[in-house]
Design a protein around this motif. Structure first.
Motif, PDB file in Angstrom:
ATOM      1  N   LEU A  68      -1.818   2.939  -8.598  1.00  0.00           N
ATOM      2  CA  LEU A  68      -1.751   4.393  -8.722  1.00  0.00           C
ATOM      3  C   LEU A  68      -1.457   4.795 -10.163  1.00  0.00           C
ATOM      4  O   LEU A  68      -0.878   4.032 -10.928  1.00  0.00           O
ATOM      5  N   ARG A 114      -4.485   2.307  -0.665  1.00  0.00           N
ATOM      6  CA  ARG A 114      -4.428   1.789  -2.037  1.00  0.00           C
ATOM      7  C   ARG A 114      -3.121   1.076  -2.309  1.00  0.00           C
ATOM      8  O   ARG A 114      -2.064   1.459  -1.808  1.00  0.00           O
ATOM      9  N   SER A 174       0.835  -1.197   0.000  1.00  0.00           N
ATOM     10  CA  SER A 174       0.000   0.000   0.000  1.00  0.00           C
ATOM     11  C   SER A 174       0.875   1.254   0.000  1.00  0.00           C
ATOM     12  O   SER A 174       2.080   1.188   0.282  1.00  0.00           O
ATOM     13  N   GLN A 203       0.900   9.732  -9.592  1.00  0.00           N
ATOM     14  CA  GLN A 203       0.787   9.385  -8.172  1.00  0.00           C
ATOM     15  C   GLN A 203       1.958   8.520  -7.714  1.00  0.00           C
ATOM     16  O   GLN A 203       2.432   8.671  -6.581  1.00  0.00           O
ATOM     17  N   SER A 212      -5.397   8.125  -0.337  1.00  0.00           N
ATOM     18  CA  SER A 212      -5.024   6.870  -1.013  1.00  0.00           C
ATOM     19  C   SER A 212      -4.085   6.007  -0.176  1.00  0.00           C
ATOM     20  O   SER A 212      -3.442   5.104  -0.710  1.00  0.00           O
ATOM     21  N   LEU A 230      -1.565  12.345  -1.365  1.00  0.00           N
ATOM     22  CA  LEU A 230      -2.058  10.966  -1.364  1.00  0.00           C
ATOM     23  C   LEU A 230      -2.720  10.579  -0.043  1.00  0.00           C
ATOM     24  O   LEU A 230      -2.864   9.391   0.256  1.00  0.00           O
TER      25      LEU A 230
END
Length: 196
Positions: free
Chosen positions: A98, A93, A47, A102, A90, A87
């Motif tokens: 991405l 994520r 992540s 990103q 995110s 971010l």
């Protein structure tokens, strides 16, 4: 393919006394120099949060790493960097999901977790959308006063938005230095890069 990490000649100093050619890459990073190449290098299966956590400036021994837990100051630092690199929403994520821009921001965030004095950035906006490029400019401007940045870039619009001093190199030597307007008006720069 052989990639040469050491120059054949010349000198490289950090400040006026530290000869970087006498140090290994890990030592250079510990001195406060972070570098980012054109293509983003992140741990795609992890992540965003885990990528930043791995980059945190801590002791990296096996035993220490096995029992590592973020303390509140480290957690705050990580959250601050997430906001800085755009971010924060995110964090959970997977890095591999991405966008290109990103991923670039995440890698810059990974450098920031090391708290560098100097960031060396090679073509940080190559392949970005116009919106990502503008947000990258905002990111770089937000670092002003906390970190020094040396950016190698061909996007002159981006350079205009972030820089105060521009240096033009030709064959490894300084050809011109000044504001972007000054170097773009320099006859030597025009001749070398526009062939006039």
């Amino acid at each position: 393919m052989c990639i040469r990490a050491r120059p054949d000649s010349g000198t490289v100093f950090f400040g006026s006394t530290i000869d970087l050619l006498r140090h290994k890459e890990a030592e250079i990073a510990q001195m406060g120099i972070g570098r980012k190449f054109q293509k983003p290098t992140v741990f795609e299966q992890l992540s965003v949060f885990e990528n930043l956590e791995l980059a945190l400036k801590t002791h990296k021994g096996v035993r220490h790493s096995m029992f590592f837990r973020l303390d509140s100051a480290q957690q705050d630092r990580l959250l601050d960097v997430l906001h800085t690199i755009h971010l924060a929403g995110s964090a959970a994520r997977r890095a591999g999901d991405l966008s290109h821009g990103q991923k670039q921001w995440l890698e810059i965030g990974m450098l920031l977790m090391q708290d560098p004095k100097l960031l060396l950035l090679d073509e940080p906006v190559a392949g970005m959308t116009d919106e990502e490029t503008a947000r990258t400019a905002e990111l770089f401007l937000s670092l002003k006063g906390r970190h020094s940045l040396m950016v190698v870039e061909h996007d002159m619009g981006f350079i205009r938005s972030i820089s105060e001093i521009v240096t033009v190199l030709c064959d490894g030597a300084v050809l011109a230095q000044g504001t972007l307007d000054q170097v773009q008006a320099d006859e030597r720069v025009i001749e070398v890069y526009l062939g006039r």
